[in-house]
Write an enzyme that holds these catalytic residues in place. Structure first.
Site, short mmCIF file in Angstrom:
data_model
loop_
_atom_site.label_atom_id
_atom_site.label_comp_id
_atom_site.label_asym_id
_atom_site.label_seq_id
_atom_site.Cartn_x
_atom_site.Cartn_y
_atom_site.Cartn_z
N ASP A 169 0.83 -1.21 0.00
CA ASP A 169 0.00 0.00 0.00
C ASP A 169 0.87 1.26 0.00
O ASP A 169 2.02 1.24 0.46
CB ASP A 169 -0.91 -0.02 1.24
CG ASP A 169 -2.06 0.96 1.11
OD1 ASP A 169 -2.38 1.39 -0.03
OD2 ASP A 169 -2.65 1.32 2.15
N HIS A 201 2.18 3.65 -8.85
CA HIS A 201 2.13 2.22 -9.19
C HIS A 201 3.38 1.83 -9.96
O HIS A 201 4.00 0.80 -9.68
CB HIS A 201 0.86 1.89 -9.99
CG HIS A 201 -0.41 2.22 -9.27
ND1 HIS A 201 -0.65 1.82 -7.97
CD2 HIS A 201 -1.51 2.95 -9.64
CE1 HIS A 201 -1.84 2.28 -7.59
NE2 HIS A 201 -2.38 2.97 -8.59
N LEU A 207 10.61 -20.54 -4.05
CA LEU A 207 9.61 -19.66 -3.44
C LEU A 207 8.26 -19.76 -4.15
O LEU A 207 8.19 -19.68 -5.38
CB LEU A 207 10.10 -18.20 -3.52
CG LEU A 207 9.11 -17.14 -3.06
CD1 LEU A 207 9.00 -17.11 -1.54
CD2 LEU A 207 9.53 -15.75 -3.58
C1 IPE Z 1 -5.32 -2.71 -0.02
O1 IPE Z 1 -5.06 -1.37 -0.12
C2 IPE Z 1 -5.31 -3.36 -1.36
C3 IPE Z 1 -4.02 -3.48 -2.03
C4 IPE Z 1 -2.88 -3.02 -1.58
C5 IPE Z 1 -4.03 -4.15 -3.29
P1 IPE Z 1 -6.20 -0.26 -0.29
O2 IPE Z 1 -5.51 1.01 -0.53
O3 IPE Z 1 -7.18 -0.70 -1.31
O4 IPE Z 1 -6.90 -0.32 1.14
P2 IPE Z 1 -7.83 0.78 1.86
O5 IPE Z 1 -8.86 1.21 0.87
O6 IPE Z 1 -6.94 1.91 2.27
O7 IPE Z 1 -8.38 0.07 3.04
C1 IPE Z 2 -1.70 0.29 -3.34
O1 IPE Z 2 -1.46 1.65 -3.32
C2 IPE Z 2 -1.96 -0.23 -4.74
C3 IPE Z 2 -3.34 -0.69 -4.96
C4 IPE Z 2 -4.29 -0.69 -4.09
C5 IPE Z 2 -3.64 -1.16 -6.29
P1 IPE Z 2 -2.63 2.73 -3.27
O2 IPE Z 2 -2.97 3.10 -4.67
O3 IPE Z 2 -3.76 2.23 -2.46
O4 IPE Z 2 -1.91 3.91 -2.54
P2 IPE Z 2 -2.55 4.95 -1.52
O5 IPE Z 2 -3.13 4.15 -0.39
O6 IPE Z 2 -3.60 5.72 -2.26
O7 IPE Z 2 -1.40 5.80 -1.08
MG MG Z 3 -4.16 2.41 -0.47
#
Ligand code: IPE
Ligand code: IPE
Ligand code: MG
Length: 242
Positions: A16, A33, A127
């Protein structure tokens, strides 16, 4: 003295913080990303080196479809390209790639690449790299219940004999029923629908480091912290028993 590392066999990571990484730099979220790819490329070989048995990466949740179409599209293309670029490299490391989640809604070109990556690496014994894509912990349990229901209807399972092992056998990865270490980057103190059943007794480790900045040393810190935890699984310690 260098402490001897206790390696968690099964590790899960919520990758995240990509969006925040980009926003802090005045960049579009999607650049975050892109930047996260480097971390994937560093953490997989590091997991191999440390001798982790299974690494499950949360790449796209069943709730992430709520995001703007443009970001969702970007993530689909980005993951296809990441797999295209990294499969041979991971294959050489004896990594076995698998995908956890519902295939239905995933665009065909990404699905084809997912099949190719699994096919290329399916004979590998190193792995186990599980990529959770269009994955939801609740969806996984619903899918398991449906299959169990079908088997009950066919007379293959006696409902009175359903137990935890029955559920375990119907998970997306029945060989990984329990995780040892759950890592979440970017500081949120929540599970976000990742591996609900499988983390009943998992050690949680949450770091403020954003996913694009997560590197081998960050993984090492998480492993060291895991080594300092006392796992009791509901029991008391042998030394506490008279
Ligand atoms: C969890 O992160 C999903 C992934 C990292 C793929 P999110 O960014 O979607 O989670 P929330 O919305 O903050 O709970
Ligand atoms: C995680 O990073 C990637 C996915 C959920 C696909 P985020 O895109 O959720 O990043 P934040 O939480 O907005 O910083
Ligand atoms: Mg996120």
């Amino acid at each position: 003295m260098e402490e001897k590392l206790k390696i968690p066999p099964n590790v899960a990571i919520v990758m995240d913080g990509n969006g925040r990484w980009a926003t802090r730099r005045g960049l579009p979220r999607t650049d975050g990303h892109l930047a996260g790819e480097k971390a994937v490329g560093e953490i997989v070989p590091a997991a191999v080196d440390f001798g982790i048995q299974a690494l499950t990466l949360y790449a796209f949740s069943t709730e992430n479809w709520k995001r703007p179409l443009e970001e969702v599209r970007f993530i689909m293309n980005f993951n296809r390209e990441l797999l295209r670029k990294r499969t041979d490299e991971f294959n050489k490391l004896n990594v076995k790639i698998r995908f956890l989640g519902r295939k239905g809604r995933i665009p065909p070109s990404l699905r084809r690449q997912m099949e190719e990556s699994s096919e290329t690496t399916k004979g590998n014994s190193g792995l186990k790299l599980n990529i959770a894509f269009n994955y939801g912990g609740r969806a996984e349990l619903v899918d398991a219940m449906r299959e169990i229901g079908r088997e009950v209807a066919r007379g293959k399972i006696n409902p009175e004999r359903i137990n935890e092992k029955t559920i375990n056998r119907h998970l997306y990865a029945p060989d990984i029923v329990d995780y040892d270490l759950f890592i979440r980057t970017a500081g949120e103190m929540r599970i976000s629908n990742f591996l609900l059943w499988e983390i009943a007794y998992t050690e949680l480790y949450i770091t403020d480091v954003l996913w694009p900045d997560f590197d081998r040393d960050c993984l090492l810190q998480a492993i060291k912290e895991y080594g300092r935890r006392t796992r009791k699984f509901g029991d008391i310690l042998p030394t506490e028993k008279s």
